[in-house]
Design a protein around this motif. Structure first.
Motif, mmCIF file in Angstrom:
data_model
loop_
_atom_site.group_PDB
_atom_site.id
_atom_site.type_symbol
_atom_site.label_atom_id
_atom_site.label_comp_id
_atom_site.label_asym_id
_atom_site.label_seq_id
_atom_site.Cartn_x
_atom_site.Cartn_y
_atom_site.Cartn_z
ATOM 1 N N ALA A 180 17.561 3.671 2.484
ATOM 2 C CA ALA A 180 16.196 4.164 2.298
ATOM 3 C C ALA A 180 15.351 3.933 3.540
ATOM 4 O O ALA A 180 14.580 4.806 3.962
ATOM 5 N N GLU A 181 15.499 2.758 4.154
ATOM 6 C CA GLU A 181 14.699 2.464 5.335
ATOM 7 C C GLU A 181 15.118 3.332 6.518
ATOM 8 O O GLU A 181 14.290 3.714 7.345
ATOM 9 N N ARG A 233 13.259 6.494 6.071
ATOM 10 C CA ARG A 233 11.838 6.365 6.394
ATOM 11 C C ARG A 233 11.627 6.273 7.899
ATOM 12 O O ARG A 233 10.657 6.806 8.438
ATOM 13 N N ARG A 269 4.440 4.671 4.465
ATOM 14 C CA ARG A 269 4.110 5.513 3.323
ATOM 15 C C ARG A 269 4.728 4.936 2.072
ATOM 16 O O ARG A 269 5.514 3.993 2.127
ATOM 17 N N GLY A 270 4.343 5.480 0.938
ATOM 18 C CA GLY A 270 4.870 5.000 -0.329
ATOM 19 C C GLY A 270 4.117 3.773 -0.811
ATOM 20 O O GLY A 270 2.965 3.531 -0.437
ATOM 21 N N THR A 271 4.763 2.963 -1.644
ATOM 22 C CA THR A 271 4.151 1.779 -2.244
ATOM 23 C C THR A 271 4.817 0.520 -1.708
ATOM 24 O O THR A 271 6.037 0.427 -1.681
ATOM 25 N N GLN A 318 -1.208 7.035 3.809
ATOM 26 C CA GLN A 318 -0.110 7.370 2.897
ATOM 27 C C GLN A 318 0.569 6.127 2.309
ATOM 28 O O GLN A 318 1.540 6.244 1.574
ATOM 29 N N LEU A 319 0.036 4.950 2.649
ATOM 30 C CA LEU A 319 0.613 3.699 2.160
ATOM 31 C C LEU A 319 -0.261 3.126 1.049
ATOM 32 O O LEU A 319 -1.474 2.973 1.208
ATOM 33 N N ARG A 320 0.357 2.799 -0.069
ATOM 34 C CA ARG A 320 -0.322 2.143 -1.194
ATOM 35 C C ARG A 320 0.166 0.695 -1.257
ATOM 36 O O ARG A 320 1.366 0.451 -1.398
ATOM 37 N N ASP A 354 8.344 -6.507 -2.336
ATOM 38 C CA ASP A 354 8.848 -6.181 -1.001
ATOM 39 C C ASP A 354 8.476 -7.215 0.052
ATOM 40 O O ASP A 354 9.203 -7.404 1.029
ATOM 41 N N SER A 381 11.406 -1.484 7.755
ATOM 42 C CA SER A 381 10.363 -0.849 6.957
ATOM 43 C C SER A 381 9.068 -0.677 7.745
ATOM 44 O O SER A 381 8.454 -1.671 8.162
ATOM 45 N N ALA A 405 6.259 0.091 6.509
ATOM 46 C CA ALA A 405 5.192 -0.493 5.703
ATOM 47 C C ALA A 405 5.090 -1.994 5.935
ATOM 48 O O ALA A 405 3.990 -2.541 6.100
#
Length: 319
Positions: free
Chosen positions: A80-81, A84, A92-94, A121-123, A144, A285, A287
């Motif tokens: 996943a990373e 991204r 982005r994402g949560t 775009q980051l929560r 995370d 990541s 984020a």
């Protein structure tokens, strides 16, 4: 093939001991977790749980599966990373962040607005957890990033190889008093002799701040005069305003003192190190990098992080 959800459910049950507690952590019902476990047993062809009193234990087969689970989760997270990172590295994402209450107040709350502005775009979702629980949440994949402290200035406990730790802050305790209090007239850092004979409000036994307080008087011949035991620091300060008691307050926990109160440093101040912790498989990541960069710029009351300790653009090596 084993489903990831079923594997995560088994690992939560292994860590927490009951289906109910695992369900609470994962955000499911106990029935849903039970169904995931049964699905896993059908997939592998052997039982993975056995009853044990009011809880459950893993069978040898279940232990073998749970022991291999971290490698599976880390491989999936790296996938996943990688995706991204290809997308220009934009956060982005949560991002699920867990931290003790004063770290939320003093470190995270100031950076959340900047993150919202710089990374639209980051929560960021914040949850209050004690350090032990926070480490478990990151290791289990239900959070995370964690902010933890070293529990009274002791050496931090060793982390499993799957986690990375970085020091982001040193929290220090000061004595807070009314400006009319005799201690407010002293300019030098306060020592045990200066503190003797004064009345206190302090955190209850069993808390880090109570341990800090007891350490101040470890060599004193007489017991300190503790008038009040209060866990909430804002409530402590409301009692200090009257001028009859003083309090030992960590800088991260200290709200603005206003005109009626003043903080005095201690000659040998109690300290605790605050670390950020994340999974090694998530070190790419964007984020997490964004939050670490903002934490490096954050300054809590009375102490800024030195440039040498600020996280860089790239994820730092673990300490």
């Amino acid at each position: 093939m084993i489903e990831v959800g079923a594997l995560r459910a088994l690992r939560a049950v292994a860590a927490l001991g009951t289906l109910a507690r695992a369900a609470e952590e994962l955000g499911f019902t106990a029935s849903a977790v039970s169904q995931q476990i049964k699905r896993l047993e059908r997939q592998v062809g052997v039982p993975v749980l056995a009853p044990a009193g009011r809880g459950v234990v893993l069978t040898p087969a279940g232990q073998a599966i749970a022991g291999s689970a971290p490698e599976v989760f880390q491989a999936l997270e790296r996938c996943a990373e990688a995706a991204r990172s290809v997308s220009a590295g934009a956060p982005r994402g949560t991002l699920r962040v867990v931290a003790f209450s004063t770290a939320i107040r003093g470190l995270l709350a100031p950076v959340v607005p900047r993150l919202a502005s710089r990374c639209p775009q980051l929560r960021v979702e914040l949850t209050e957890q004690d350090p032990d629980e926070a480490l478990h949440s990151v290791g289990a994949g239900t959070a995370d990033l964690a902010l933890v402290h070293d529990a009274d200035g002791l050496l931090p406990a060793p982390l499993p190889p799957s986690l990375v730790r970085r020091r982001v802050h040193t929290d220090v305790g000061d004595v807070v008093m009314s400006r009319a209090h005799p201690l407010a007239r002293l300019d030098a850092p306060l020592d045990e002799a200066a503190l003797a004979g004064h009345a206190w409000v302090t955190s209850p036994p069993g808390t880090v701040c109570h341990q800090w307080f007891r350490r101040l008087f470890a060599q004193a011949r007489a017991e300190p005069d503790v008038r009040h035991l209060v866990d909430d620091f804002a409530t402590q300060l409301s009692l200090v305003v009257a001028g009859q008691v003083v309090a030992l307050i960590p800088r991260l926990a200290r709200p603005p003192l206003g005109e009626d109160l003043i903080a005095r440093p201690l000659r040998r101040p109690p300290k605790r190190e605050v670390h950020a912790v994340w999974r090694r498989s998530a070190e790419a990541s964007p984020a997490i990098r964004a939050v670490l960069a903002e934490l490096g710029l954050a300054a809590s009351p009375g102490e800024a992080i030195s440039p040498a300790d600020r996280p860089k653009r790239a994820i730092p090596t673990p300490s």
